[in-house]
Design an enzyme around this catalytic site. Structure first.
Site, PDB file in Angstrom:
ATOM      1  N   THR A 134     -30.042  22.373  14.412  1.00  0.00           N
ATOM      2  CA  THR A 134     -29.620  21.739  15.632  1.00  0.00           C
ATOM      3  C   THR A 134     -28.182  21.971  15.549  1.00  0.00           C
ATOM      4  O   THR A 134     -27.307  21.900  14.627  1.00  0.00           O
ATOM      5  CB  THR A 134     -29.755  20.387  15.783  1.00  0.00           C
ATOM      6  OG1 THR A 134     -29.156  19.815  17.351  1.00  0.00           O
ATOM      7  CG2 THR A 134     -28.998  19.170  14.876  1.00  0.00           C
TER       8      THR A 134
ATOM      9  N   HIS B 145     -36.225  10.099   2.974  1.00  0.00           N
ATOM     10  CA  HIS B 145     -35.971   9.769   1.887  1.00  0.00           C
ATOM     11  C   HIS B 145     -37.220   9.216   1.086  1.00  0.00           C
ATOM     12  O   HIS B 145     -37.442   8.934  -0.140  1.00  0.00           O
ATOM     13  CB  HIS B 145     -34.940   8.520   1.743  1.00  0.00           C
ATOM     14  CG  HIS B 145     -33.904   8.558   0.445  1.00  0.00           C
ATOM     15  ND1 HIS B 145     -34.280   9.563  -0.539  1.00  0.00           N
ATOM     16  CD2 HIS B 145     -32.999   7.589   0.225  1.00  0.00           C
ATOM     17  CE1 HIS B 145     -33.363   9.167  -1.490  1.00  0.00           C
ATOM     18  NE2 HIS B 145     -32.715   8.121  -0.866  1.00  0.00           N
TER      19      HIS B 145
END
Length: 481
Positions: free
Chosen positions: A400, A452
């Site tokens: 992005t 994560h």
């Protein structure tokens, strides 16, 4: 009369329409003040974090007030609509109510109060046949008020008791305000109990302390603090109603639908499903900017869109090749990490329809000119609003570019099903230590967010460091690719 009117108003509170949800947004009202509603009629649609739900009203009556406008998020337990139940079912029968007391109401011992009239509790109408509690009520300071209420009900004289007194409460019962003495009302208020939901066991339908405690016991599935939570509820609506006083003529409401609605749902799902971690690095991209200018002059790139994003995309693809475990997804159902041996590179694109993320299929196998061609087609198609659904499916990693808006960087949210997203900040000339001297250099900040659950700090750091190293020394594209 004011007391009687207030007693006839029922407040319908926002229920918990999910499993332990604490709030819901009012999407649409199906009724307006003045409308007649019936028990079970759907009055509004609300949306929680799980679904949109239609709420039925449990009363017959006339809508008195909508406490919140559409689009407002309201806490569970807060009153959202007021219904005048006397104005609905009771509206056609005001005459019978005033005449009912003449026959079945009085018993001789009710006149022991000395008033000649049977006393009533304020707001309840005429008392029922049993009068064990009435003489004491008549001797208090509230006796004149009771007499005034009785007078307002046309002052009919007491009549001899009759066996027909039993049906009388049925015709008066819809006067809506439950029968209870002031101490019992205070107890119910302190415990957050709506007397309208309590089953009375006292004489003539009067709610007792035991009835209130029984109602509390029936809801002990919830923790005690939650039982008491409704106590301060009257203050909450006042605070939340305040925005309604703003000038709504200077506001525009845009329905959330289409691409924007799908994007919002995806982002909410991603943000609250994958544990996000974001790392940052500031990079001297002066050499990369020089390479961009050189490629623009290269015949092999004639007619192609060449910009910094092209080289950043290639740098990310090389970093993924060196650290393939970053290109994976989390399969919750199977409890597996799915490592993908292909890269469908998503490029976030702002369009009139909203933010979309089409992806370049098999970007890892493309040469730099081919990647430039695919980027150009992707951007042009998105701007025209012709991006197909298939082009937005199957992405593995996304870029992005917030730098086009002059933003330094951000903490991007992962696209569902992906493990990493790279945010590229604005490229600006900044003072930088280069070869031992402070010089103006072209600098940007990169931010890598990753899931994560499957990407630890070491892996995420390696990928981000590799991208930064390539942009500082673009020649690594040749040696590392």
């Amino acid at each position: 009369m004011t007391t009687m009117t207030n007693a006839s108003v029922r407040e319908f509170k926002m229920p918990d329409v999910g499993e332990g949800l604490t709030e819901a947004e009012i999407l649409k009202w199906y009724v307006q003040p003045g409308d007649t509603v019936t028990d079970g009629q759907v009055v509004c649609e609300v949306e929680t974090a799980k679904a949109a739900v239609e709420l039925p009203i449990p009363y017959d009556g006339v809508v008195r007030e909508l406490h919140f406008p559409e689009g407002t998020t309201v806490d569970v337990g807060t009153s959202i609509i007021a219904v005048d139940v006397s104005g609905g079912a009771e509206a056609p029968a005001p005459e019978p109510v005033t005449e009912e007391p003449t026959a079945p109401r009085e018993e001789p011992k009710a006149e022991a109060a000395g008033s000649g009239r049977q006393p009533v509790l304020v707001g309840y109408g005429v008392a029922t046949s049993s009068t064990r509690r009435r003489p004491r009520k008549a001797t208090t300071a509230k006796a004149p008020a009771a007499a005034a209420i009785q007078s307002e009900l046309n002052g009919h004289a007491p009549a001899a008791p009759a066996p027909a007194s039993a049906p009388a409460p049925a015709s008066v019962a819809p006067q809506q305000r439950p029968l209870a003495k002031p101490p019992v009302r205070k107890l119910a208020k302190d415990l957050g109990v709506d007397l309208a939901t309590v089953t009375p066991t006292g004489p003539d339908g009067i709610i007792t302390r035991e009835d209130v405690h029984a109602a509390v016991a029936a809801t002990t599935a919830a923790p005690e603090p939650e039982v008491q939570a409704p106590a301060p509820a009257p203050a909450a609506p006042a605070a939340q109603i305040a925005p309604a006083s703003y000038d709504t003529t200077r506001e525009t409401r845009i329905p959330v639908k289409g691409v924007r609605k799908a994007t919002a749902a995806a982002m909410v799902g991603s943000a609250f499903t994958a544990p996000h971690v974001t790392e940052f690095v500031t990079v001297d991209v002066t050499r990369t900017m020089k390479l961009v200018e050189e490629l623009k002059q290269d015949k092999e790139f004639a007619g192609l869109r060449v910009n910094p994003l092209l080289l950043i995309a290639k740098a990310l693809l090389v970093a993924i090749k060196r650290n393939p475990d970053i290109n994976a997804s989390w399969d919750e159902a199977a409890q597996e990490i799915v490592v993908k041996h292909y890269v469908n590179l998503g490029i976030a694109a702002a369009t009139p329809r909203g933010l979309i993320v089409p992806n370049i299929k098999d970007a890892h196998a493309k040469t730099l000119p081919q990647l430039a061609e695919s980027l150009g087609e992707l951007v042009a198609t998105a701007r025209e609003g012709k991006t197909s659904p298939s082009a937005m499916q199957g992405g593995t990693v996304t870029i992005t570019n917030v730098g086009v808006f002059g933003v330094d960087t951000g903490t991007p949210i992962l696209n569902p099903g992906e493990s990493a997203i790279l945010a590229v900040g604005a490229i600006k000339p900044q003072p930088w230590v280069h070869k031992g001297k402070v010089k103006p250099r072209q600098v940007t900040t990169l931010a890598l967010s990753f899931d994560h659950r499957l990407v630890d700090g070491e892996l995420g750091s390696k990928v981000l460091a590799d991208v930064a190293a390539i942009l500082e020394q673009p020649k690594r594209l040749i040696t590392w690719a």
